[in-house]
Design a protein around this motif. Structure first.
Motif, PDB file in Angstrom:
ATOM      1  N   ALA A 136       1.972  -8.289  -7.443  1.00 29.11           N
ATOM      2  CA  ALA A 136       1.681  -7.056  -8.353  1.00 29.11           C
ATOM      3  C   ALA A 136       1.787  -5.698  -8.057  1.00 29.11           C
ATOM      4  N   ALA A 137       2.329  -4.473  -8.197  1.00 30.42           N
ATOM      5  CA  ALA A 137       2.623  -4.051  -7.899  1.00 30.42           C
ATOM      6  C   ALA A 137       1.808  -2.238  -9.010  1.00 30.42           C
ATOM      7  N   GLU A 138       1.210  -1.578  -7.673  1.00 28.88           N
ATOM      8  CA  GLU A 138       0.646  -0.364  -8.752  1.00 28.88           C
ATOM      9  C   GLU A 138       1.230   1.006  -8.048  1.00 28.88           C
ATOM     10  N   GLY A 139       1.176   1.527  -8.775  1.00 31.98           N
ATOM     11  CA  GLY A 139       1.548   3.082  -8.352  1.00 31.98           C
ATOM     12  C   GLY A 139       1.332   4.267  -9.546  1.00 31.98           C
ATOM     13  N   LYS A 140       0.872   5.380  -8.601  1.00 30.76           N
ATOM     14  CA  LYS A 140       0.386   6.789  -9.227  1.00 30.76           C
ATOM     15  C   LYS A 140       2.439   7.289  -9.812  1.00 30.76           C
ATOM     16  N   PHE A 141       2.006   8.022 -10.789  1.00 31.37           N
ATOM     17  CA  PHE A 141       3.279   9.194 -11.264  1.00 31.37           C
ATOM     18  C   PHE A 141       2.869  10.727 -11.491  1.00 31.37           C
ATOM     19  N   PHE A 142       3.800  11.857 -12.109  1.00 30.12           N
ATOM     20  CA  PHE A 142       3.378  12.717 -12.425  1.00 30.12           C
ATOM     21  C   PHE A 142       5.325  13.269 -12.664  1.00 30.12           C
ATOM     22  N   PHE A 143       4.820  13.942 -13.617  1.00 26.21           N
ATOM     23  CA  PHE A 143       6.654  14.550 -13.864  1.00 26.21           C
ATOM     24  C   PHE A 143       6.118  15.523 -15.150  1.00 26.21           C
ATOM     25  N   PHE A 193      12.847   1.320 -11.778  1.00 28.42           N
ATOM     26  CA  PHE A 193      12.183  -0.064 -10.925  1.00 28.42           C
ATOM     27  C   PHE A 193      12.891  -0.828 -10.324  1.00 28.42           C
ATOM     28  N   ASN A 194      12.709  -1.221  -9.005  1.00 30.62           N
ATOM     29  CA  ASN A 194      13.410  -1.709  -7.989  1.00 30.62           C
ATOM     30  C   ASN A 194      12.849  -2.400  -6.998  1.00 30.62           C
ATOM     31  N   LYS A 195      12.956  -3.758  -7.461  1.00 21.17           N
ATOM     32  CA  LYS A 195      11.938  -4.433  -6.005  1.00 21.17           C
ATOM     33  C   LYS A 195      11.698  -4.092  -5.319  1.00 21.17           C
ATOM     34  N   THR A 196      12.387  -4.032  -4.383  1.00 20.62           N
ATOM     35  CA  THR A 196      12.834  -3.604  -2.935  1.00 20.62           C
ATOM     36  C   THR A 196      12.221  -2.537  -2.802  1.00 20.62           C
ATOM     37  N   ASP A 197      11.789  -1.622  -3.738  1.00 22.55           N
ATOM     38  CA  ASP A 197      11.640  -0.352  -3.196  1.00 22.55           C
ATOM     39  C   ASP A 197       9.181  -0.541  -3.677  1.00 22.55           C
ATOM     40  N   MET A 198       9.112  -1.271  -3.746  1.00 23.43           N
ATOM     41  CA  MET A 198       7.680  -1.306  -3.909  1.00 23.43           C
ATOM     42  C   MET A 198       6.679  -1.768  -2.643  1.00 23.43           C
ATOM     43  N   VAL A 199       6.732  -1.485  -2.206  1.00 23.15           N
ATOM     44  CA  VAL A 199       6.429  -1.124  -0.351  1.00 23.15           C
ATOM     45  C   VAL A 199       5.324  -0.305  -0.692  1.00 23.15           C
ATOM     46  N   VAL A 200       4.028  -0.213  -0.500  1.00 19.31           N
ATOM     47  CA  VAL A 200       2.758   0.551  -0.084  1.00 19.31           C
ATOM     48  C   VAL A 200       3.784   2.248   0.278  1.00 19.31           C
ATOM     49  N   GLY A 201       3.276   3.439  -0.258  1.00 20.74           N
ATOM     50  CA  GLY A 201       3.240   4.495   0.019  1.00 20.74           C
ATOM     51  C   GLY A 201       4.754   4.920   0.078  1.00 20.74           C
ATOM     52  N   LYS A 202       5.290   4.311  -0.652  1.00 22.05           N
ATOM     53  CA  LYS A 202       6.993   4.723  -1.215  1.00 22.05           C
ATOM     54  C   LYS A 202       7.367   5.416  -1.821  1.00 22.05           C
ATOM     55  N   LYS A 203       7.453   6.799  -1.561  1.00 25.30           N
ATOM     56  CA  LYS A 203       7.138   7.523  -2.693  1.00 25.30           C
ATOM     57  C   LYS A 203       9.082   7.689  -3.273  1.00 25.30           C
ATOM     58  N   ILE A 204       8.585   8.023  -4.183  1.00 23.45           N
ATOM     59  CA  ILE A 204      10.642   7.832  -5.248  1.00 23.45           C
ATOM     60  C   ILE A 204      10.404   9.214  -6.147  1.00 23.45           C
ATOM     61  N   ILE A 205      11.089  10.780  -5.542  1.00 23.88           N
ATOM     62  CA  ILE A 205      11.238  11.531  -6.607  1.00 23.88           C
ATOM     63  C   ILE A 205      11.950  11.523  -8.086  1.00 23.88           C
ATOM     64  N   LEU A 206      11.761  11.659  -8.722  1.00 26.59           N
ATOM     65  CA  LEU A 206      12.100  11.746 -10.303  1.00 26.59           C
ATOM     66  C   LEU A 206      12.732  12.799 -10.339  1.00 26.59           C
ATOM     67  N   GLY A 207      14.058  12.799 -11.218  1.00 29.36           N
ATOM     68  CA  GLY A 207      14.415  13.508 -11.286  1.00 29.36           C
ATOM     69  C   GLY A 207      15.945  12.848 -11.942  1.00 29.36           C
ATOM     70  N   GLU A 208      17.893  13.647 -11.301  1.00 30.73           N
ATOM     71  CA  GLU A 208      18.731  13.160 -12.471  1.00 30.73           C
ATOM     72  C   GLU A 208      18.940  11.930 -11.401  1.00 30.73           C
ATOM     73  N   GLU A 222       4.536   7.325  -6.568  1.00 31.17           N
ATOM     74  CA  GLU A 222       4.143   6.398  -5.125  1.00 31.17           C
ATOM     75  C   GLU A 222       3.847   5.191  -5.561  1.00 31.17           C
ATOM     76  N   ILE A 223       4.701   4.303  -4.902  1.00 31.94           N
ATOM     77  CA  ILE A 223       3.997   2.574  -4.428  1.00 31.94           C
ATOM     78  C   ILE A 223       2.567   3.257  -3.865  1.00 31.94           C
ATOM     79  N   THR A 224       1.126   2.932  -4.357  1.00 34.79           N
ATOM     80  CA  THR A 224       0.237   2.839  -4.222  1.00 34.79           C
ATOM     81  C   THR A 224      -0.834   1.179  -3.725  1.00 34.79           C
ATOM     82  N   LYS A 225      -0.228   0.352  -3.966  1.00 39.17           N
ATOM     83  CA  LYS A 225      -0.537  -1.226  -3.960  1.00 39.17           C
ATOM     84  C   LYS A 225       0.143  -1.955  -4.152  1.00 39.17           C
ATOM     85  N   VAL A 226       0.709  -3.157  -3.538  1.00 39.86           N
ATOM     86  CA  VAL A 226       1.479  -3.612  -3.737  1.00 39.86           C
ATOM     87  C   VAL A 226       1.251  -5.537  -3.084  1.00 39.86           C
ATOM     88  N   THR A 227       1.510  -6.742  -3.384  1.00 41.35           N
ATOM     89  CA  THR A 227       0.686  -8.030  -3.366  1.00 41.35           C
ATOM     90  C   THR A 227       1.695  -8.965  -4.125  1.00 41.35           C
TER      91      THR A 227
END
Length: 166
Positions: A134-141, A89-104, A126-131
């Motif tokens: 709130a913020a919403e996103g989806k993830f997999f790993f 979590f980083n509030k500056t990353d809470m932008v619709v469409g932002k993809k964060i690669i999960l790893g090290e 991936e961040i999918t909605k921001v107001t």
């Protein structure tokens, strides 16, 4: 007659108390126990319109019953019983469409309390909605257990977090 009138309140109380004890209290105690077990210290209960986290872990549906406010934890963390999923979590990353690669560099945490130290995590958030609220996103790993190299796949992940208002 006088004895019957005096005995009536006692008989009435016994009947009421015994009917309350026939399962109603047990249900209340079980619900209370589940709620207490589900809420981690400092976390808030999940709801349909508030904090939410769901995923499929190893093919089984998983739903958090409580979440830690991310501004408090520095992570997006959802809890179910003694299990949790944690995401960066980083509030500056809470932008619709932002993809964060999960790893090290951007760790995803998994705790199933089965003795595994989960390593080699790879996936995406991936961040999918921001107001403003709130913020919403989806993830997999995917991740591997360090002791036996058994892999587990976390997919169809979804979260909603609320922002603290200052």
């Amino acid at each position: 007659m006088h004895i019957i009138i005096k005995a009536f309140p006692i008989v009435f109380a016994v009947v009421i108390l015994s009917s309350c004890n026939s399962g109603g209290q047990a249900k209340i105690d079980a619900t209370s126990s589940q709620t207490q077990e589900a809420i981690q210290p400092g976390a808030v209960a999940t709801s349909a319109t508030g904090y939410t986290m769901t995923a499929t872990i190893g093919g089984k549906e998983w739903q958090a019953t409580s979440m830690m406010p991310p501004e408090n934890a520095g992570r997006i963390v959802g809890y179910f019983k003694n299990q949790y999923i944690g995401l960066p979590f980083n509030k500056t990353d809470m932008v619709v469409g932002k993809k964060i690669i999960l790893g090290e560099d951007e760790a995803a945490d998994l705790s199933l309390h089965n003795g595994c130290l989960w390593i080699n995590t790879k996936g995406e958030m991936e961040i999918t909605k921001v107001t403003d609220e709130a913020a919403e996103g989806k993830f997999f790993f995917t991740t591997s257990c360090s002791s036996d190299n058994k892999k587990v796949e976390i997919r169809d992940g979804f979260f909603r977090i609320l922002f603290n208002k200052k």
